[in-house]
Design a protein around this motif. Structure first.
Motif, short mmCIF file in Angstrom:
data_model
loop_
_atom_site.label_atom_id
_atom_site.label_comp_id
_atom_site.label_asym_id
_atom_site.label_seq_id
_atom_site.Cartn_x
_atom_site.Cartn_y
_atom_site.Cartn_z
N GLY A 91 5.68 -33.28 -4.47
CA GLY A 91 5.37 -32.26 -5.46
C GLY A 91 6.20 -31.01 -5.27
N LEU A 92 6.38 -30.60 -4.02
CA LEU A 92 7.19 -29.43 -3.71
C LEU A 92 8.63 -29.63 -4.18
N ALA A 93 9.18 -30.81 -3.90
CA ALA A 93 10.55 -31.10 -4.33
C ALA A 93 10.67 -31.06 -5.84
N MET A 94 9.62 -31.54 -6.53
CA MET A 94 9.62 -31.53 -7.99
C MET A 94 9.69 -30.11 -8.53
N PHE A 95 8.86 -29.21 -7.97
CA PHE A 95 8.84 -27.84 -8.47
C PHE A 95 10.11 -27.08 -8.12
N LEU A 96 10.66 -27.33 -6.94
CA LEU A 96 11.91 -26.67 -6.57
C LEU A 96 13.05 -27.11 -7.49
N THR A 97 13.06 -28.40 -7.84
CA THR A 97 14.09 -28.91 -8.76
C THR A 97 13.94 -28.26 -10.12
N LEU A 98 12.71 -28.17 -10.61
CA LEU A 98 12.48 -27.56 -11.92
C LEU A 98 12.87 -26.08 -11.91
N ALA A 99 12.54 -25.38 -10.82
CA ALA A 99 12.83 -23.94 -10.72
C ALA A 99 14.32 -23.66 -10.78
N THR A 100 15.13 -24.58 -10.26
CA THR A 100 16.58 -24.37 -10.25
C THR A 100 17.28 -24.95 -11.47
N SER A 101 16.61 -25.83 -12.21
CA SER A 101 17.26 -26.49 -13.34
C SER A 101 16.84 -25.93 -14.70
N ASP A 102 15.76 -25.15 -14.73
CA ASP A 102 15.25 -24.63 -16.01
C ASP A 102 14.85 -23.17 -15.82
N ARG A 103 15.70 -22.25 -16.28
CA ARG A 103 15.46 -20.82 -16.04
C ARG A 103 14.18 -20.34 -16.72
N SER A 104 13.84 -20.94 -17.85
CA SER A 104 12.64 -20.51 -18.57
C SER A 104 11.37 -20.85 -17.80
N ALA A 105 11.46 -21.85 -16.91
CA ALA A 105 10.29 -22.27 -16.14
C ALA A 105 10.38 -21.84 -14.69
N GLU A 106 11.42 -21.08 -14.34
CA GLU A 106 11.69 -20.77 -12.93
C GLU A 106 10.52 -20.07 -12.23
N LYS A 107 9.95 -19.05 -12.87
CA LYS A 107 8.89 -18.30 -12.21
C LYS A 107 7.65 -19.16 -11.99
N GLU A 108 7.21 -19.83 -13.05
CA GLU A 108 6.01 -20.67 -12.93
C GLU A 108 6.21 -21.79 -11.91
N ALA A 109 7.38 -22.40 -11.93
CA ALA A 109 7.65 -23.50 -11.01
C ALA A 109 7.71 -23.01 -9.56
N ALA A 110 8.27 -21.82 -9.35
CA ALA A 110 8.35 -21.27 -8.00
C ALA A 110 6.96 -20.94 -7.46
N VAL A 111 6.09 -20.38 -8.30
CA VAL A 111 4.73 -20.06 -7.88
C VAL A 111 3.94 -21.34 -7.60
N ALA A 112 4.12 -22.36 -8.46
CA ALA A 112 3.46 -23.64 -8.23
C ALA A 112 3.95 -24.28 -6.94
N GLY A 113 5.26 -24.18 -6.70
CA GLY A 113 5.82 -24.72 -5.47
C GLY A 113 5.26 -24.01 -4.24
N ALA A 114 5.06 -22.69 -4.35
CA ALA A 114 4.47 -21.93 -3.24
C ALA A 114 3.05 -22.39 -2.96
N ARG A 115 2.31 -22.67 -4.01
CA ARG A 115 0.94 -23.15 -3.82
C ARG A 115 0.92 -24.49 -3.08
N VAL A 116 1.80 -25.39 -3.50
CA VAL A 116 1.87 -26.70 -2.85
C VAL A 116 2.37 -26.54 -1.41
N ARG A 117 3.32 -25.64 -1.21
CA ARG A 117 3.86 -25.42 0.14
C ARG A 117 2.78 -24.91 1.09
N LEU A 118 1.89 -24.02 0.58
CA LEU A 118 0.81 -23.51 1.41
C LEU A 118 -0.19 -24.60 1.77
N ARG A 119 -0.45 -25.49 0.84
CA ARG A 119 -1.36 -26.61 1.15
C ARG A 119 -0.73 -27.53 2.19
#
Length: 220
Positions: free
Chosen positions: A140-168
């Protein structure tokens, strides 16, 4: 049963991008569907401990959302059903509902909830070892990091989601480190360092998006 991450990566970015497109005309014209109130009532019953009644109402909401069709609403109903079944200790049913929800997809926040929920259920059910939950979180973390770097419109949301998964993932690594330490296995230090690195990366990602420590504390 196949791991959630294996299923997610077949169409993860496609489903994430589809969820950002306008909703089908079939339910644009009907914003106040019964499934919404049924789901909220079902979740209220779940919080009160009335699991059988909650499951019945949430199943009704899920079928109504499917009939419209409203895939994202149906997926949310399935996630709520999964939580009810987990609280009833029906881990098999809960995991099946999570897998059904991921097949429907949703927005970025939905996927973050899905990944964390699946990992939690796998850990609680003891059907698999910690490695299964860890694989899910890492995927899941890899998925969000990929999205954050490939889609600027989704970068913020994807980065925050990735942080949540990373903390878990960090929380799981801390638990593993403590288990290893209790058995006198020196590898616990390396596991603890990995957990600390994940927390630091999450704080950095959230801080860059005007979130930071308070957000991390709320997620933990």
């Amino acid at each position: 049963m196949r791991c959630l991450v294996c299923l997610v990566f077949h169409s993860d970015l496609l489903l994430l991008r589809q969820s950002n497109s306008p909703p089908p005309q079939s339910y644009i014209l009907h914003p106040c569907q019964p499934h919404y109130s049924w789901r909220r009532r079902g979740e209220f019953l779940r919080r009160r401990g009335h699991f059988a009644a909650a499951i019945s109402l949430l199943a009704k909401a899920r079928h109504q959302a499917a009939a419209i069709p409203d895939p994202e609403a149906e997926a949310q109903c399935l996630l709520s059903l999964a939580h009810c079944k987990a609280l009833s200790l029906d881990w098999t049913g809960a995991i099946q509902d999570v897998l059904a929800a991921q097949a429907l997809g949703g927005d970025i926040d939905f996927w973050a909830n899905l990944v964390v929920t699946y990992a939690d259920f796998r850990l609680a059910s003891r059907v698999q070892s910690n490695s299964d939950a860890k694989e899910c979180l890492q995927g899941g973390l890899a998925m969000f990091l990929t999205l954050a770097t490939s889609d600027r419109s989704a970068e913020k949301e994807a980065a925050v989601a990735g942080a949540r998964v990373r903390l878990r993932l960090a929380a799981l690594q801390v638990k593993e480190a403590m288990d290893l330490q209790s058995y006198g296995i020196k590898a616990w230090k390396r596991m603890h360092e990995a957990a600390a690195a994940n927390v630091a990366a999450a704080v950095l990602a959230l801080g860059a998006r005007e979130a930071g420590i308070p957000h991390v504390e709320s997620l933990l």
